[in-house]
Design a protein around this motif. Sequence first.
Motif, PDB file in Angstrom:
ATOM      1  N   MET A  75      41.374-112.287  15.695  1.00 41.73           N
ATOM      2  CA  MET A  75      41.389-112.781  17.074  1.00 41.73           C
ATOM      3  C   MET A  75      40.811-114.208  17.145  1.00 41.73           C
ATOM      4  SD  MET A  75      42.406-111.481  19.998  1.00 41.73           S
ATOM      5  CE  MET A  75      42.342-109.726  19.888  1.00 41.73           C
ATOM      6  N   VAL A  76      41.622-115.125  17.652  1.00 39.22           N
ATOM      7  CA  VAL A  76      41.158-116.501  17.891  1.00 39.22           C
ATOM      8  C   VAL A  76      41.273-116.762  19.387  1.00 39.22           C
ATOM      9  CG1 VAL A  76      41.531-118.964  17.423  1.00 39.22           C
ATOM     10  CG2 VAL A  76      41.924-117.280  15.621  1.00 39.22           C
ATOM     11  N   ILE A  77      40.128-117.001  20.028  1.00 44.28           N
ATOM     12  CA  ILE A  77      40.112-117.210  21.480  1.00 44.28           C
ATOM     13  C   ILE A  77      39.475-118.575  21.751  1.00 44.28           C
ATOM     14  CG2 ILE A  77      39.304-116.281  23.706  1.00 44.28           C
ATOM     15  CD1 ILE A  77      38.904-113.557  22.195  1.00 44.28           C
ATOM     16  N   ASP A  78      40.138-119.389  22.522  1.00 45.16           N
ATOM     17  CA  ASP A  78      39.653-120.743  22.809  1.00 45.16           C
ATOM     18  C   ASP A  78      39.293-121.474  21.506  1.00 45.16           C
ATOM     19  OD1 ASP A  78      39.808-120.544  25.692  1.00 45.16           O
ATOM     20  OD2 ASP A  78      38.067-119.229  25.600  1.00 45.16           O
ATOM     21  N   ALA A  96      46.919-102.207  16.646  1.00 48.05           N
ATOM     22  CA  ALA A  96      47.888-102.991  17.428  1.00 48.05           C
ATOM     23  C   ALA A  96      47.286-104.332  17.847  1.00 48.05           C
ATOM     24  CB  ALA A  96      48.334-102.197  18.653  1.00 48.05           C
ATOM     25  N   ALA A  97      46.018-104.311  18.269  1.00 46.65           N
ATOM     26  CA  ALA A  97      45.373-105.569  18.686  1.00 46.65           C
ATOM     27  C   ALA A  97      45.279-106.528  17.496  1.00 46.65           C
ATOM     28  CB  ALA A  97      43.995-105.286  19.270  1.00 46.65           C
ATOM     29  N   SER A  98      44.916-105.990  16.327  1.00 53.21           N
ATOM     30  CA  SER A  98      44.753-106.845  15.140  1.00 53.21           C
ATOM     31  C   SER A  98      46.086-107.454  14.719  1.00 53.21           C
ATOM     32  CB  SER A  98      44.190-106.035  13.967  1.00 53.21           C
ATOM     33  OG  SER A  98      42.978-105.421  14.333  1.00 53.21           O
ATOM     34  N   LYS A  99      47.136-106.617  14.772  1.00 55.39           N
ATOM     35  CA  LYS A  99      48.457-107.083  14.345  1.00 55.39           C
ATOM     36  C   LYS A  99      48.982-108.163  15.310  1.00 55.39           C
ATOM     37  CE  LYS A  99      52.964-105.151  13.373  1.00 55.39           C
ATOM     38  NZ  LYS A  99      53.823-104.077  13.782  1.00 55.39           N
ATOM     39  N   THR A 100      48.806-107.899  16.594  1.00 54.29           N
ATOM     40  CA  THR A 100      49.290-108.879  17.586  1.00 54.29           C
ATOM     41  C   THR A 100      48.473-110.170  17.500  1.00 54.29           C
ATOM     42  OG1 THR A 100      49.720-106.953  18.969  1.00 54.29           O
ATOM     43  CG2 THR A 100      50.017-109.103  19.994  1.00 54.29           C
ATOM     44  N   ALA A 101      47.162-110.009  17.275  1.00 53.68           N
ATOM     45  CA  ALA A 101      46.294-111.194  17.170  1.00 53.68           C
ATOM     46  C   ALA A 101      46.712-112.073  15.992  1.00 53.68           C
ATOM     47  CB  ALA A 101      44.840-110.757  17.028  1.00 53.68           C
ATOM     48  N   LYS A 102      47.213-111.443  14.939  1.00 48.02           N
ATOM     49  CA  LYS A 102      47.642-112.217  13.760  1.00 48.02           C
ATOM     50  C   LYS A 102      48.867-113.065  14.134  1.00 48.02           C
ATOM     51  CE  LYS A 102      48.253-111.793   8.833  1.00 48.02           C
ATOM     52  NZ  LYS A 102      49.622-111.713   8.352  1.00 48.02           N
ATOM     53  N   ALA A 349      27.308-113.932  30.096  1.00 50.35           N
ATOM     54  CA  ALA A 349      28.122-112.810  30.604  1.00 50.35           C
ATOM     55  C   ALA A 349      29.570-113.274  30.784  1.00 50.35           C
ATOM     56  CB  ALA A 349      27.547-112.308  31.924  1.00 50.35           C
ATOM     57  N   ASN A 350      29.732-114.501  31.257  1.00 53.34           N
ATOM     58  CA  ASN A 350      31.094-115.022  31.444  1.00 53.34           C
ATOM     59  C   ASN A 350      31.846-115.118  30.111  1.00 53.34           C
ATOM     60  OD1 ASN A 350      30.702-115.220  34.129  1.00 53.34           O
ATOM     61  ND2 ASN A 350      30.706-117.458  34.244  1.00 53.34           N
ATOM     62  N   HIS A 351      31.114-115.468  29.075  1.00 52.70           N
ATOM     63  CA  HIS A 351      31.726-115.567  27.750  1.00 52.70           C
ATOM     64  C   HIS A 351      32.272-114.189  27.338  1.00 52.70           C
ATOM     65  CE1 HIS A 351      31.088-116.836  23.247  1.00 52.70           C
ATOM     66  NE2 HIS A 351      32.350-116.597  23.544  1.00 52.70           N
ATOM     67  N   LEU A 352      31.459-113.145  27.531  1.00 54.29           N
ATOM     68  CA  LEU A 352      31.910-111.789  27.187  1.00 54.29           C
ATOM     69  C   LEU A 352      33.114-111.393  28.051  1.00 54.29           C
ATOM     70  CD1 LEU A 352      31.583-109.113  25.684  1.00 54.29           C
ATOM     71  CD2 LEU A 352      29.878-108.417  27.393  1.00 54.29           C
ATOM     72  N   SER A 353      33.056-111.754  29.311  1.00 58.87           N
ATOM     73  CA  SER A 353      34.152-111.439  30.232  1.00 58.87           C
ATOM     74  C   SER A 353      35.451-112.110  29.769  1.00 58.87           C
ATOM     75  CB  SER A 353      33.753-111.940  31.627  1.00 58.87           C
ATOM     76  OG  SER A 353      34.796-111.800  32.512  1.00 58.87           O
ATOM     77  N   ARG A 354      35.347-113.347  29.281  1.00 62.39           N
ATOM     78  CA  ARG A 354      36.541-114.078  28.816  1.00 62.39           C
ATOM     79  C   ARG A 354      37.118-113.425  27.558  1.00 62.39           C
ATOM     80  NH1 ARG A 354      35.560-118.659  26.906  1.00 62.39           N
ATOM     81  NH2 ARG A 354      33.360-119.093  27.204  1.00 62.39           N
ATOM     82  N   ILE A 355      36.224-112.957  26.678  1.00 63.71           N
ATOM     83  CA  ILE A 355      36.699-112.266  25.464  1.00 63.71           C
ATOM     84  C   ILE A 355      37.474-111.007  25.873  1.00 63.71           C
ATOM     85  CG2 ILE A 355      35.937-110.947  23.427  1.00 63.71           C
ATOM     86  CD1 ILE A 355      33.570-112.938  23.213  1.00 63.71           C
ATOM     87  N   CYS A 356      36.923-110.256  26.839  1.00 66.84           N
ATOM     88  CA  CYS A 356      37.582-109.010  27.285  1.00 66.84           C
ATOM     89  C   CYS A 356      38.978-109.325  27.837  1.00 66.84           C
ATOM     90  CB  CYS A 356      36.756-108.328  28.377  1.00 66.84           C
ATOM     91  SG  CYS A 356      35.230-107.613  27.772  1.00 66.84           S
ATOM     92  N   ALA A 357      39.073-110.363  28.671  1.00 64.76           N
ATOM     93  CA  ALA A 357      40.371-110.712  29.274  1.00 64.76           C
ATOM     94  C   ALA A 357      41.372-111.076  28.177  1.00 64.76           C
ATOM     95  CB  ALA A 357      40.190-111.889  30.238  1.00 64.76           C
ATOM     96  N   VAL A 359      41.401-110.183  24.958  1.00 65.43           N
ATOM     97  CA  VAL A 359      41.815-109.032  24.145  1.00 65.43           C
ATOM     98  C   VAL A 359      42.732-108.124  24.974  1.00 65.43           C
ATOM     99  CG1 VAL A 359      41.030-107.071  22.763  1.00 65.43           C
ATOM    100  CG2 VAL A 359      39.715-109.191  22.736  1.00 65.43           C
ATOM    101  N   GLY A 360      42.448-107.986  26.260  1.00 69.13           N
ATOM    102  CA  GLY A 360      43.322-107.189  27.133  1.00 69.13           C
ATOM    103  C   GLY A 360      44.737-107.742  27.156  1.00 69.13           C
ATOM    104  N   LEU A 361      44.849-109.061  27.220  1.00 67.51           N
ATOM    105  CA  LEU A 361      46.177-109.694  27.256  1.00 67.51           C
ATOM    106  C   LEU A 361      46.907-109.511  25.920  1.00 67.51           C
ATOM    107  CD1 LEU A 361      48.079-111.441  29.020  1.00 67.51           C
ATOM    108  CD2 LEU A 361      46.952-113.475  28.101  1.00 67.51           C
TER     109      LEU A 361
END
Length: 440
Positions: A75-78, A96-102, A349-357, A359-361
């Motif tokens: 997972m690479v975010i920002d 599925a998350a790992s495969k899509t993240a790749k 907290a916002n940083h964690l919230s952004r990670i959740c969003a 990964v959800g996407l």
Amino acid sequence: MADQRVENEMKELFSGFSKLDRKDRLHRLVKMGALTAKDVEFLNQGSPLSTDLAEKFIENVIGYYQMPLGVVANMVIDGRAYAIPMSVEETSIVAAASKTAKWIRERGTLTTEVVGNTVIGQIQIAKVKNWDLLESVFEFRKKEWIDLVNSDVAKGLVARGGGVQSLSLRQLDRPDGELMGVLHVYVDACDAMGANVVNQICEFLKPEIEVATGEEVTMCILSNLVDSKVTKAKLVIRDVDPEMGEKIAEGSLFAQLDPYRATTNNKGVLNGIDPILLATGNDWRAVEAGVHAYAARDGQYRSITRWTWNGTELVGEFEAPICVGIVGGVTRLHPTAKMALRMLGVESANHLSRICAAVGLVQNLGALKALTSVGIIEGHMKLHISNLTMGAGATEAETPILQKRLEEILRLTRRISLNNAIDVLKEMRQSNVHNLASHK
Ligand code: MEV
């Protein structure tokens, strides 16, 4: 696409990650600084925490309920590389998350932001005696009330850069023809999820409001519909097969238009979010309630994600409140939650919230990609076979043979169930008995 430094980091950490045994996985995570040697020692215990600790969290404790903890790879975010801890019971979510993240790491860009910074407290006046008076006192006193709260019960928050920012008054029509008044208190709760501090603030204001207005306050509580602080994630993917791009956009339109599909779509998005909330000790019920209410904000329940295909790029967007904390609750008390927060390296907290969003996407994209191509059975059920094998009661020696036979059934019929597993196991055992008898 991740930049070269992040790409190298990712390769070192995650190439062949799912094929490694647990020991080697832990070793990689330590090497990359996501875990410490102490964390590994703790994880290797694999057994329940002390029940004394559980007694501190809830009442009438009788033990622990354990869930697996996995890591989403790639997972690479920002532009930053993450090892995402997920606690969840459903097979295939982490894979599925790992495969899509790749795929995204190679062809996409995932960016996030939080818009707004306050959570909401509600103070109810069930039956307003004099609306005009309430309104004028409110307008006259609101600044004074904000200052009072910020110099008293919210002093700690103010010192950390937060506190009460504004108040508003809402009027609701009651079924009996009278009016209900609802005061909204907008609080910047900094790195807390906000429930405790917001409730304290509202209860602190209750007597002030009652004395100044002559009205009776019925109840005070935070709202989980936090439309004043919304988290967004955006994903742009290049070089997508046009047929796939179009189908994913059509699948997304389905979830925009139809609440039956929107519910399942959003469940899939939350497959990526809830396990992080659980791993980090956050209140997933609060987030779930907020997300669903936000999804229905225009009167119809809709998808919290949207995918569009412009002929060259596939663009995905997530938008919903994800109100989390990195202080308060059990986030700093539960040893696994503390470790998960450390793994993520969250700064706020916002940083964690952004990670959740994010990964959800990503999770949503993985589901849509599968649903609009090979179907969900292939990826999902293959992994589910090991659960079925266990559910049927196979021994260690029987497991690989049963798994193989079930995979064969799945390949031929494109479906598989616990009954298949039980029947095949029965057959295997019968033919073993038969073989043994004929060798006597
Ligand atoms: C299953 O846990 C989640 C999905 O149903 C989500 C979706 O349909 O988008 C696959």
